[in-house]
Design an enzyme around this catalytic site. Structure first.
Site, PDB file in Angstrom:
ATOM      1  CG  HIS A   1      -4.164  -0.499   6.847  1.00  0.00           C
ATOM      2  ND1 HIS A   1      -5.639  -0.857   6.752  1.00  0.00           N
ATOM      3  CD2 HIS A   1      -3.942  -0.226   5.711  1.00  0.00           C
ATOM      4  CE1 HIS A   1      -5.847  -1.112   5.848  1.00  0.00           C
ATOM      5  NE2 HIS A   1      -4.980  -1.003   4.785  1.00  0.00           N
TER       6      HIS A   1
ATOM      7  CB  THR B   1       6.742  11.096   1.945  1.00  0.00           C
ATOM      8  OG1 THR B   1       7.908  12.151   1.965  1.00  0.00           O
ATOM      9  CG2 THR B   1       7.030  10.013   1.118  1.00  0.00           C
TER      10      THR B   1
ATOM     11  CG  ASN C   1      -3.543   9.561 -19.474  1.00  0.00           C
ATOM     12  OD1 ASN C   1      -4.089   8.669 -20.105  1.00  0.00           O
ATOM     13  ND2 ASN C   1      -2.841  10.737 -20.244  1.00  0.00           N
TER      14      ASN C   1
ATOM     15  N   GLY D   1       3.160  10.747 -14.449  1.00  0.00           N
ATOM     16  CA  GLY D   1       2.861   9.242 -14.627  1.00  0.00           C
ATOM     17  C   GLY D   1       3.726   8.522 -13.460  1.00  0.00           C
TER      18      GLY D   1
END
Length: 184
Positions: A114, A164, A84, A141
Site C-alpha cells: 500500500h 526484505t 505445505n 516454516g
C-alpha cells in the site's frame, strides 16, 4: 476491461475496490475453496483447479490446505512444487516460482503493498511489486517474503525468516531481516 484493471495488470497504482477486480477476487476464492476441500487422493482434480486458478502450473504440483491467494492468475509455478499447509500468496503483482521448490507450513509471499501516503492509502489505492523464486528453493516454516524480493537458485530460507531484500544463488539465509548465514 476496466481502466483500473488495465492499470493493475500494467503494475501501476490502481483502485482496490474496482468492480471487475473484485469479481476476479471472488472467482479466485471460489476456486481456492474447492481446492482446499480436496483430499490428497484427488490429485487430478487438484491439477484441474490449479490450471484454472494459476497463470502457469508445472507438473507434479502439490498444494496442501489451506491455501489462499488474491487473484491466482498472477502466480506461475514450476514442476515438482510442494506447498505445505496454510500458505498465503498475495498476488497483486506476479509471483513466479521455479522448479523443485518446497514451502514449509505458513509461508507467506506478499507481492502486494500500500502507499506510504495516508491519503492514497485511505483512498484504497493498491500497489505491488513482483516476487521471484528460483529453482530448487526451500522456504522454511513461517517465513515471509515481501514485495519486490527475488531469490536465486538453490536458496534455503530458515524458518521464521522475514526476507526484505533479494539474494543470489546458493545461499542459506535466515533471520529478521534475513541475511546470508552460509554459502552452499
Amino acid at each position: 476491461m476496466s481502466p483500473e484493471k488495465i492499470k493493475f495488470l500494467a503494475g501501476q497504482p490502481y483502485q482496490i475496490r474496482d468492480p471487475e477486480l473484485m469479481r476476479d477476487i471472488l472467482h479466485a476464492r471460489q476456486l481456492v475453496r474447492k481446492l482446499n476441500n480436496l483430499d490428497d487422493e484427488q490429485q487430478e482434480q487438484k491439477q484441474l483447479i490449479l490450471s484454472k486458478l494459476f497463470k502457469h502450473i508445472g507438473k507434479n504440483a502439490d498444494i496442501q490446505p489451506f491455501f489462499h491467494c488474491d487473484f491466482g492468475y498472477n502466480i506461475s509455478v514450476g514442476d515438482n512444487f510442494l506447498c505445505n499447509y496454510d500458505c498465503v500468496m498475495l498476488d497483486v503483482s506476479p509471483i513466479t516460482i521455479g522448479d523443485n521448490c518446497l514451502f514449509a507450513p505458513h509461508v507467506q509471499i506478499y507481492a502486494a503493498e500500500h502507499p506510504l501516503d495516508a491519503e492514497r492509502r485511505t483512498a484504497m489505492i493498491g500497489l505491488g511489486r513482483p516476487v521471484t523464486i528460483g529453482d530448487n528453493v526451500w522456504i522454511g516454516g513461517g517465513s515471509i517474503l515481501i514485495p519486490g524480493v527475488s531469490l536465486g537458485n538453490n536458496v534455503v530460507v530458515g524458518a521464521g525468516s522475514v526476507v526484505t531484500r533479494s539474494f543470489p544463488d546458493n545461499v542459506v539465509i535466515a533471520g529478521n531481516p534475513a541475511q546470508i548465514i552460509r554459502h552452499l
